[in-house]
Design an enzyme around this catalytic site. Sequence first.
Site, PDB file in Angstrom:
ATOM      1  N   SER A 139       0.867  -1.185   0.000  1.00 46.13           N
ATOM      2  CA  SER A 139       0.000   0.000   0.000  1.00 46.13           C
ATOM      3  C   SER A 139       0.900   1.231   0.000  1.00 46.13           C
ATOM      4  O   SER A 139       2.078   1.138   0.375  1.00 46.13           O
ATOM      5  CB  SER A 139      -0.854   0.002   1.284  1.00 46.13           C
ATOM      6  OG  SER A 139      -1.483   1.256   1.470  1.00 46.13           O
ATOM      7  N   TYR A 152      -1.932  -1.199  10.466  1.00 50.20           N
ATOM      8  CA  TYR A 152      -1.896  -1.337   9.000  1.00 50.20           C
ATOM      9  C   TYR A 152      -0.590  -0.771   8.442  1.00 50.20           C
ATOM     10  O   TYR A 152       0.078  -1.405   7.618  1.00 50.20           O
ATOM     11  CB  TYR A 152      -3.112  -0.597   8.430  1.00 50.20           C
ATOM     12  CG  TYR A 152      -3.366  -0.796   6.958  1.00 50.20           C
ATOM     13  CD1 TYR A 152      -4.107  -1.876   6.493  1.00 50.20           C
ATOM     14  CD2 TYR A 152      -2.892   0.124   6.017  1.00 50.20           C
ATOM     15  CE1 TYR A 152      -4.374  -2.039   5.141  1.00 50.20           C
ATOM     16  CE2 TYR A 152      -3.154  -0.035   4.666  1.00 50.20           C
ATOM     17  CZ  TYR A 152      -3.895  -1.110   4.226  1.00 50.20           C
ATOM     18  OH  TYR A 152      -4.150  -1.272   2.889  1.00 50.20           O
TER      19      TYR A 152
HETATM   20  P1  NAD Z   1     -11.468  -6.293   0.510  1.00 47.80           P
HETATM   21  O1  NAD Z   1     -11.958  -6.169   1.914  1.00 47.80           O
HETATM   22  O2  NAD Z   1     -12.343  -5.915  -0.617  1.00 47.80           O
HETATM   23  O3  NAD Z   1     -10.969  -7.778   0.222  1.00 47.80           O
HETATM   24  C1  NAD Z   1     -10.172  -8.452   1.129  1.00 47.80           C
HETATM   25  C2  NAD Z   1     -10.150  -9.907   0.766  1.00 47.80           C
HETATM   26  O4  NAD Z   1      -9.355 -10.585   1.725  1.00 47.80           O
HETATM   27  C3  NAD Z   1     -11.526 -10.571   0.775  1.00 47.80           C
HETATM   28  O5  NAD Z   1     -11.567 -11.530  -0.271  1.00 47.80           O
HETATM   29  C4  NAD Z   1     -11.543 -11.270   2.130  1.00 47.80           C
HETATM   30  O6  NAD Z   1     -12.388 -12.416   2.152  1.00 47.80           O
HETATM   31  C5  NAD Z   1     -10.090 -11.667   2.249  1.00 47.80           C
HETATM   32  N1  NAD Z   1      -9.647 -11.906   3.611  1.00 47.80           N
HETATM   33  C6  NAD Z   1      -9.743 -11.109   4.698  1.00 47.80           C
HETATM   34  N2  NAD Z   1      -9.227 -11.729   5.775  1.00 47.80           N
HETATM   35  C7  NAD Z   1      -8.782 -12.936   5.345  1.00 47.80           C
HETATM   36  C8  NAD Z   1      -8.145 -14.034   6.000  1.00 47.80           C
HETATM   37  N3  NAD Z   1      -7.875 -14.016   7.308  1.00 47.80           N
HETATM   38  N4  NAD Z   1      -7.857 -15.130   5.255  1.00 47.80           N
HETATM   39  C9  NAD Z   1      -8.155 -15.171   3.936  1.00 47.80           C
HETATM   40  N5  NAD Z   1      -8.741 -14.156   3.272  1.00 47.80           N
HETATM   41  C10 NAD Z   1      -9.054 -13.058   3.980  1.00 47.80           C
HETATM   42  O7  NAD Z   1     -10.105  -5.451   0.510  1.00 47.80           O
HETATM   43  P2  NAD Z   1      -9.265  -4.802  -0.695  1.00 47.80           P
HETATM   44  O8  NAD Z   1      -9.445  -3.332  -0.619  1.00 47.80           O
HETATM   45  O9  NAD Z   1      -9.542  -5.498  -1.975  1.00 47.80           O
HETATM   46  O10 NAD Z   1      -7.792  -5.103  -0.182  1.00 47.80           O
HETATM   47  C11 NAD Z   1      -6.960  -6.070  -0.759  1.00 47.80           C
HETATM   48  C12 NAD Z   1      -5.514  -5.724  -0.435  1.00 47.80           C
HETATM   49  O11 NAD Z   1      -5.179  -4.467  -1.011  1.00 47.80           O
HETATM   50  C13 NAD Z   1      -5.235  -5.596   1.066  1.00 47.80           C
HETATM   51  O12 NAD Z   1      -3.973  -6.158   1.371  1.00 47.80           O
HETATM   52  C14 NAD Z   1      -5.227  -4.097   1.280  1.00 47.80           C
HETATM   53  O13 NAD Z   1      -4.429  -3.735   2.389  1.00 47.80           O
HETATM   54  C15 NAD Z   1      -4.610  -3.642  -0.026  1.00 47.80           C
HETATM   55  N6  NAD Z   1      -4.858  -2.245  -0.358  1.00 47.80           N
HETATM   56  C16 NAD Z   1      -6.124  -1.779  -0.535  1.00 47.80           C
HETATM   57  C17 NAD Z   1      -6.313  -0.446  -0.866  1.00 47.80           C
HETATM   58  C18 NAD Z   1      -7.676   0.132  -1.107  1.00 47.80           C
HETATM   59  O14 NAD Z   1      -7.776   1.354  -1.267  1.00 47.80           O
HETATM   60  N7  NAD Z   1      -8.728  -0.669  -1.169  1.00 47.80           N
HETATM   61  C19 NAD Z   1      -5.218   0.398  -0.989  1.00 47.80           C
HETATM   62  C20 NAD Z   1      -3.934  -0.105  -0.786  1.00 47.80           C
HETATM   63  C21 NAD Z   1      -3.777  -1.429  -0.486  1.00 47.80           C
END
Ligand code: NAD
Length: 256
Positions: A139, A152
């Site tokens: 991130s 985080y």
């Molecule tokens: P999201 O909540 O839409 O999806 C998260 C996914 O992880 C889901 O499929 C959920 O079922 C799964 N998950 C959660 N806990 C779990 C566990 N213990 N075991 C297995 N699966 C698990 O989130 P997102 O926004 O798509 O985030 C995905 C990644 O991208 C994360 O690592 C997040 O930190 C990173 N990220 C997101 C953003 C953003 O703006 N959305 C920005 C930077 C980084």
Amino acid sequence: MSLEGKTALVTGSTSGIGLGIALSLAQAGARVILNGFGDASAALAEVGAFGGQVGHHPADVSDPAQIAEMVEYAEREFGGVDILVNNAGIQHVAAVETFPVERWDSILAINLSAVFHGIRLALPGMRERGWGRIINIASVHGQVGSTGKAAYVAAKHGVIGLTKVVGLETALSQVTCNAICPGWVLTPLVQKQIDDRVSAGADPQQARQALLAEKQPSQEFVTPGQLGELVLFLCSEAGSQVRGAAWNIDGGWLAQ
Ligand code: NAD
């Protein structure tokens, strides 16, 4: 490019960014193993529509034993993991002095330790087969802080450090390890932060725009599809000398 004959395991791919990346990989011809909570049938159908082999393993990545079972499943049913996308992640927002200890522990387990376990379990097979791609979804918060996000930010900084070490340890091989650093992407993880502002009295549209305006100069969300395309580049021959990098895709967030 074609990823035919390669198997990709994308953690946390039943929604959001992981699902977007899984779709890009399947479109490029890879076999795809999905992982994540909730009903996976819609994601399986969407990813399977490209015609390749697709599976789902329900491992909770906060548990190293379940990650090991998932990698064993990949070896048994798909012949191993060639592309590992460590994407599963959670968020919790609170000031450090009131940050719930159990939330700290689960964020560190899912956002950081699971990346270590996935890599240590999948890397031997990649080395044996002579090719691999490890892509860690970090991130912008792997490079800068924001208030309220102690766990985080700590975990994501850790992911970038781990990525550098694995990038170096694999430098003489055809395995690469890199991190991607997205800015705001409109997924359930971010929607929850918008909803919290709405609960505190903000208008939904204004809450969304305020979130972008505070951090992301383009004032547009990054999309899961754009992240999928970046993953495909890192999997390509052109990406083979990108090693140990933390690649921003953030509408200019980190340029400030
Ligand atoms: P999201 O909540 O839409 O999806 C998260 C996914 O992880 C889901 O499929 C959920 O079922 C799964 N998950 C959660 N806990 C779990 C566990 N213990 N075991 C297995 N699966 C698990 O989130 P997102 O926004 O798509 O985030 C995905 C990644 O991208 C994360 O690592 C997040 O930190 C990173 N990220 C997101 C953003 C953003 O703006 N959305 C920005 C930077 C980084």
